[in-house]
Design a protein around this motif. Sequence first.
Motif, PDB file in Angstrom:
ATOM      1  N   ASN A  88       0.826  -1.216   0.000  1.00  8.04           N
ATOM      2  CA  ASN A  88       0.000   0.000   0.000  1.00  8.04           C
ATOM      3  C   ASN A  88       0.861   1.267   0.000  1.00  8.04           C
ATOM      4  O   ASN A  88       0.637   2.189   0.790  1.00  8.04           O
ATOM      5  N   GLY A  89       1.841   1.286  -0.860  1.00  8.85           N
ATOM      6  CA  GLY A  89       2.643   2.499  -1.064  1.00  8.85           C
ATOM      7  C   GLY A  89       3.896   2.591  -0.233  1.00  8.85           C
ATOM      8  O   GLY A  89       4.751   3.419  -0.511  1.00  8.85           O
ATOM      9  N   ARG A  90       3.992   1.768   0.826  1.00  8.97           N
ATOM     10  CA  ARG A  90       5.165   1.888   1.698  1.00  8.97           C
ATOM     11  C   ARG A  90       6.005   0.619   1.691  1.00  8.97           C
ATOM     12  O   ARG A  90       5.457  -0.480   1.846  1.00  8.97           O
ATOM     13  N   PRO A  91       7.333   0.771   1.557  1.00  9.77           N
ATOM     14  CA  PRO A  91       8.192  -0.411   1.593  1.00  9.77           C
ATOM     15  C   PRO A  91       8.262  -0.965   3.012  1.00  9.77           C
ATOM     16  O   PRO A  91       8.489  -0.209   3.957  1.00  9.77           O
ATOM     17  N   ALA A 177      14.343   1.953  -0.742  1.00  2.00           N
ATOM     18  CA  ALA A 177      13.111   2.104  -1.518  1.00  2.00           C
ATOM     19  C   ALA A 177      12.228   3.226  -0.967  1.00  2.00           C
ATOM     20  O   ALA A 177      11.441   3.826  -1.700  1.00  2.00           O
ATOM     21  N   ALA A 178      12.367   3.523   0.343  1.00  4.30           N
ATOM     22  CA  ALA A 178      11.532   4.569   0.954  1.00  4.30           C
ATOM     23  C   ALA A 178      12.143   5.950   0.791  1.00  4.30           C
ATOM     24  O   ALA A 178      11.528   6.950   1.170  1.00  4.30           O
ATOM     25  N   CYS A 179      13.364   6.011   0.237  1.00  2.00           N
ATOM     26  CA  CYS A 179      14.080   7.281   0.150  1.00  2.00           C
ATOM     27  C   CYS A 179      13.813   7.947  -1.198  1.00  2.00           C
ATOM     28  O   CYS A 179      14.146   7.392  -2.249  1.00  2.00           O
ATOM     29  N   GLY A 180      13.209   9.130  -1.144  1.00  7.38           N
ATOM     30  CA  GLY A 180      12.876   9.852  -2.363  1.00  7.38           C
ATOM     31  C   GLY A 180      14.100  10.175  -3.192  1.00  7.38           C
ATOM     32  O   GLY A 180      14.070  10.113  -4.421  1.00  7.38           O
ATOM     33  N   THR A 181      15.198  10.533  -2.523  1.00  6.93           N
ATOM     34  CA  THR A 181      16.419  10.877  -3.252  1.00  6.93           C
ATOM     35  C   THR A 181      17.009   9.641  -3.926  1.00  6.93           C
ATOM     36  O   THR A 181      17.468   9.707  -5.072  1.00  6.93           O
ATOM     37  N   ARG A 183      15.322   7.208  -4.976  1.00  6.21           N
ATOM     38  CA  ARG A 183      14.440   6.926  -6.112  1.00  6.21           C
ATOM     39  C   ARG A 183      14.782   7.817  -7.298  1.00  6.21           C
ATOM     40  O   ARG A 183      14.771   7.377  -8.454  1.00  6.21           O
ATOM     41  N   MET A 184      15.087   9.110  -6.996  1.00  8.25           N
ATOM     42  CA  MET A 184      15.367  10.059  -8.078  1.00  8.25           C
ATOM     43  C   MET A 184      16.751   9.842  -8.684  1.00  8.25           C
ATOM     44  O   MET A 184      16.946  10.015  -9.874  1.00  8.25           O
ATOM     45  N   ARG A 185      17.714   9.499  -7.795  1.00  7.19           N
ATOM     46  CA  ARG A 185      19.117   9.421  -8.243  1.00  7.19           C
ATOM     47  C   ARG A 185      19.675   8.038  -7.977  1.00  7.19           C
ATOM     48  O   ARG A 185      19.837   7.636  -6.824  1.00  7.19           O
ATOM     49  N   GLU A 186      20.001   7.348  -9.043  1.00  2.92           N
ATOM     50  CA  GLU A 186      20.457   5.966  -8.909  1.00  2.92           C
ATOM     51  C   GLU A 186      21.781   5.859  -8.152  1.00  2.92           C
ATOM     52  O   GLU A 186      22.073   4.833  -7.541  1.00  2.92           O
TER      53      GLU A 186
ATOM     54  N   TYR B  99       9.535  11.719  -7.721  1.00 11.00           N
ATOM     55  CA  TYR B  99       9.371  12.098  -6.323  1.00 11.00           C
ATOM     56  C   TYR B  99       7.905  12.300  -5.972  1.00 11.00           C
ATOM     57  O   TYR B  99       7.448  11.876  -4.910  1.00 11.00           O
ATOM     58  N   HIS B 102       6.298   8.988  -5.635  1.00 12.04           N
ATOM     59  CA  HIS B 102       6.830   8.376  -4.414  1.00 12.04           C
ATOM     60  C   HIS B 102       6.118   8.962  -3.187  1.00 12.04           C
ATOM     61  O   HIS B 102       5.675   8.244  -2.292  1.00 12.04           O
ATOM     62  N   GLY B 105       2.575   7.814  -2.819  1.00 10.83           N
ATOM     63  CA  GLY B 105       2.504   6.428  -2.366  1.00 10.83           C
ATOM     64  C   GLY B 105       2.846   6.296  -0.900  1.00 10.83           C
ATOM     65  O   GLY B 105       2.159   5.618  -0.144  1.00 10.83           O
TER      66      GLY B 105
END
Lengths: 204, 244
Positions: A88-91, A177-181, A183-186, B99, B102, B105
């Motif tokens: 449900n959206g959260r790791p 997986a919960a970190c927005g940064t 997610r944005m930056r590999e 973002y 993310h 979610g």
Amino acid sequence: MSDTAPAPSATAAATAAGPARKLRFHVLRHDPHDPASVPHTDVFEIDEAAGMTLFIALNEIRETLDASLAFDFVCRAGICGSCGMVINGRPTLACRTLTKDLPTDIMLAPLPAFELIADLSVNTGKWMRGMSERLETWVHSLDEDVDLRRIEAPMDPDLADRIYELDRCIECGCCVAACGTARMREDFVGAASSSATTTACSVA
Amino acid sequence: MATRLEAPRWPARLDLLQSGTGLALGLFMWVHMFFVSSILLGKDAMWTVARFFEGYYFFGRPLYWLVSMLVAVIFTLFVVHAALALRKFPASYRQYRIYREHMQGMKHEDTTLWYWQVVTGFALFFMASVHLYIMMTRPDRIGPFESADRVWSDLMWPLYLVMLFAVEFHGGIGLYRLALKWGWFAGPDALATRRKLRTFKWALTAFFLVLGIATLLAYIKIGIEHAPNYGEHYVPTFLQGSAP
């Protein structure tokens, strides 16, 4: 899979507390190794059982509804870090998630930021190894000639406790997986890397 | 034997510098708000605070360049902080979309707060620069009448109103995240610490927003009343009659 003990029967577990809820699992499915595979969502419906975790629910789905559903579990106790997935959206860890804490509609997706193996299974090990090699998260010895017979210098118990706390990271990948940064930056190293680096530095 | 390259340490140092400049700016903004809000205690109180920073009580006359110097230091901190913070901004529309999705979610307050910190930080690039440049170049125009004229007659109040919200949200979120990041005020229960810090953060934000709005309204009121005499300097009541 077929030789494992069947998951507790949902109907049997519908106790005096009332009729069991119908749980609908919306699972993101995709096999990147199959050229014909197209990412899509499959919906599986099962009866909730008392004390049911997502581990139990997913096994029931695999045994009774779709044997091809891919997901990872080893320890079932929140220690191995294999069952991280987006719930449900959260790791979070599926084996530590009780269905009673979730609504009847449950969305499951693989952890982002990691290489997808299939469905809910991702290769966190590859990411962790790459991070470890990049940051060199191991004890660097400056001493060329290590005398293995030498008695180790005693370590302050408080320092040992702090290192142990950092070393408890099970590398499940949920923090990445919960970190927005991340997610944005590999190339972002994420929280698991901080833990690994600090552990190595503390020991050194 | 081949020489192994050391893993670079400069990203960590830049991060520390971003935290340090952010901390300095955040604390400065709180102190700044108290000085500016001295107008709520009366025009004489604000006049006294303004003269203090011009060294009036040390040198017997206002040295406006002292204010310019102080603003230049803050401006420098601001530019350094902004340059370092840019590293964290979404660098493309694709990253921005990732973002946003993310955040939607996760539905986690801290994840959402980071987004708003980026948005308000972006707004401050422009708004704070305007304000800082004016303060640096016209330090003589700080006072009960002078500031009120700037707020009302020079039409700065819309900028100040939006900037107040941007600063208080940006600074409040920033200091909260600094406390989490560096483990300040950490207790044995990490979740309880986080809850306490978050409550404290929102309380401080609410306090400074109320203080800021009240202060802005006070300057607007004085500005409207003083509009016919735009440009006139304020003379405190205890000097009226004695000064030429």
